[in-house]
Scaffold this motif. Sequence first.
Motif, PDB file in Angstrom:
ATOM      1  N   THR A  55       1.021  -0.965  -0.036  1.00  0.00           N
ATOM      2  CA  THR A  55       0.287   0.127   0.086  1.00  0.00           C
ATOM      3  C   THR A  55       0.811   1.419  -0.362  1.00  0.00           C
ATOM      4  O   THR A  55       1.529   1.901   1.099  1.00  0.00           O
ATOM      5  N   PHE A  56       0.211   2.213  -0.922  1.00  0.00           N
ATOM      6  CA  PHE A  56       1.874   3.205  -0.627  1.00  0.00           C
ATOM      7  C   PHE A  56       0.276   4.027  -0.892  1.00  0.00           C
ATOM      8  O   PHE A  56      -0.604   4.282  -1.112  1.00  0.00           O
ATOM      9  N   THR A  57       1.192   5.695  -0.293  1.00  0.00           N
ATOM     10  CA  THR A  57       0.026   6.706  -0.171  1.00  0.00           C
ATOM     11  C   THR A  57       1.121   7.685  -0.209  1.00  0.00           C
ATOM     12  O   THR A  57       1.663   7.836  -0.565  1.00  0.00           O
ATOM     13  N   THR A  58       0.023   8.398  -0.721  1.00  0.00           N
ATOM     14  CA  THR A  58       0.095  10.174  -1.741  1.00  0.00           C
ATOM     15  C   THR A  58      -0.738  11.365  -1.325  1.00  0.00           C
ATOM     16  O   THR A  58      -2.182  10.651  -0.792  1.00  0.00           O
ATOM     17  N   PRO A  59      -0.282  12.557  -0.608  1.00  0.00           N
ATOM     18  CA  PRO A  59      -1.268  13.583  -0.349  1.00  0.00           C
ATOM     19  C   PRO A  59      -1.840  13.508  -1.924  1.00  0.00           C
ATOM     20  O   PRO A  59      -1.071  14.167  -2.500  1.00  0.00           O
ATOM     21  N   VAL A  60      -3.425  13.823  -1.897  1.00  0.00           N
ATOM     22  CA  VAL A  60      -3.997  14.547  -2.805  1.00  0.00           C
ATOM     23  C   VAL A  60      -4.974  15.345  -2.536  1.00  0.00           C
ATOM     24  O   VAL A  60      -5.416  15.952  -1.795  1.00  0.00           O
ATOM     25  N   ASN A  61      -5.217  16.145  -4.151  1.00  0.00           N
ATOM     26  CA  ASN A  61      -6.081  17.157  -4.055  1.00  0.00           C
ATOM     27  C   ASN A  61      -7.816  16.636  -4.319  1.00  0.00           C
ATOM     28  O   ASN A  61      -7.438  16.496  -5.688  1.00  0.00           O
ATOM     29  N   VAL A  62      -9.092  16.461  -3.755  1.00  0.00           N
ATOM     30  CA  VAL A  62     -10.076  15.483  -4.825  1.00  0.00           C
ATOM     31  C   VAL A  62     -11.146  17.079  -4.770  1.00  0.00           C
ATOM     32  O   VAL A  62     -11.028  18.145  -4.554  1.00  0.00           O
ATOM     33  N   LEU A  63     -11.237  17.343  -6.039  1.00  0.00           N
ATOM     34  CA  LEU A  63     -12.430  18.117  -6.319  1.00  0.00           C
ATOM     35  C   LEU A  63     -13.208  17.366  -7.148  1.00  0.00           C
ATOM     36  O   LEU A  63     -13.725  17.099  -7.176  1.00  0.00           O
ATOM     37  N   ASP A  64     -13.707  18.860  -5.839  1.00  0.00           N
ATOM     38  CA  ASP A  64     -15.709  18.535  -5.836  1.00  0.00           C
ATOM     39  C   ASP A  64     -16.272  19.471  -6.507  1.00  0.00           C
ATOM     40  O   ASP A  64     -15.855  20.934  -7.838  1.00  0.00           O
ATOM     41  N   PHE A  65     -16.871  18.563  -8.344  1.00  0.00           N
ATOM     42  CA  PHE A  65     -17.305  19.837  -9.231  1.00  0.00           C
ATOM     43  C   PHE A  65     -18.527  19.240 -10.379  1.00  0.00           C
ATOM     44  O   PHE A  65     -18.260  18.142 -10.275  1.00  0.00           O
ATOM     45  N   ASN A  66     -19.522  19.446 -10.471  1.00  0.00           N
ATOM     46  CA  ASN A  66     -20.687  19.450 -11.220  1.00  0.00           C
ATOM     47  C   ASN A  66     -20.926  18.174 -10.750  1.00  0.00           C
ATOM     48  O   ASN A  66     -22.023  17.503 -11.138  1.00  0.00           O
ATOM     49  N   GLY A  67     -21.296  18.228  -8.963  1.00  0.00           N
ATOM     50  CA  GLY A  67     -22.034  17.530  -7.558  1.00  0.00           C
ATOM     51  C   GLY A  67     -21.492  15.927  -8.233  1.00  0.00           C
ATOM     52  O   GLY A  67     -21.649  15.015  -7.396  1.00  0.00           O
ATOM     53  N   ARG A  68     -19.988  16.049  -8.337  1.00  0.00           N
ATOM     54  CA  ARG A  68     -19.291  14.711  -8.039  1.00  0.00           C
ATOM     55  C   ARG A  68     -17.527  14.841  -8.037  1.00  0.00           C
ATOM     56  O   ARG A  68     -17.202  15.571  -7.753  1.00  0.00           O
ATOM     57  N   ARG A  69     -17.186  13.584  -7.467  1.00  0.00           N
ATOM     58  CA  ARG A  69     -16.007  13.870  -6.526  1.00  0.00           C
ATOM     59  C   ARG A  69     -15.137  13.094  -8.065  1.00  0.00           C
ATOM     60  O   ARG A  69     -14.679  12.358  -7.948  1.00  0.00           O
ATOM     61  N   TRP A  70     -13.487  14.155  -8.344  1.00  0.00           N
ATOM     62  CA  TRP A  70     -12.306  13.827  -9.280  1.00  0.00           C
ATOM     63  C   TRP A  70     -10.959  14.146  -8.448  1.00  0.00           C
ATOM     64  O   TRP A  70     -10.903  14.711  -7.658  1.00  0.00           O
TER      65      TRP A  70
END
Length: 151
Positions: free
Chosen positions: A49-64
Amino acid sequence: MLTAMPDVFQKESTLDRIFNRLMGRALKLGFAPGYMRLLEVRGRKSGKTFTTPVNVLDFNGRRWLVAARGETAWARNARAAGRVVLRRGANAESLTIRELADADKPEVIKAFLDRFASQVQRFFEVQAGSPADAFRAAAPRTPVFELIAQP
């Protein structure tokens, strides 16, 4: 149908590596901007298992999730696994992912860059605020995944 992605990405600088380690620790404790999560994904070769920080985008009612640096290890691992875990403090969310076809990416990439320009502009030739069509050339080298809650 998705085409094979080029195995090209912009490597982390030493400063990026230090920042990511610090943000990873902060996220484990639950301290970081609300849009950040610690991404956990199983390695496609090692099974670790690998980890990394990410930015989650909330856009058009969905997450990306958008791999701004290109075909990073986390993007290739996520693609192979078909699922990821997002953590923040004690909270963990297991999600299925769906990768977008290149033709569907420009609007999401634009929204990602517009939202996180101060952090990711250097990875894009197109400037934040540009129209979505300007991101068509970036689409083949920018993995984009929709995050889908598991039932």
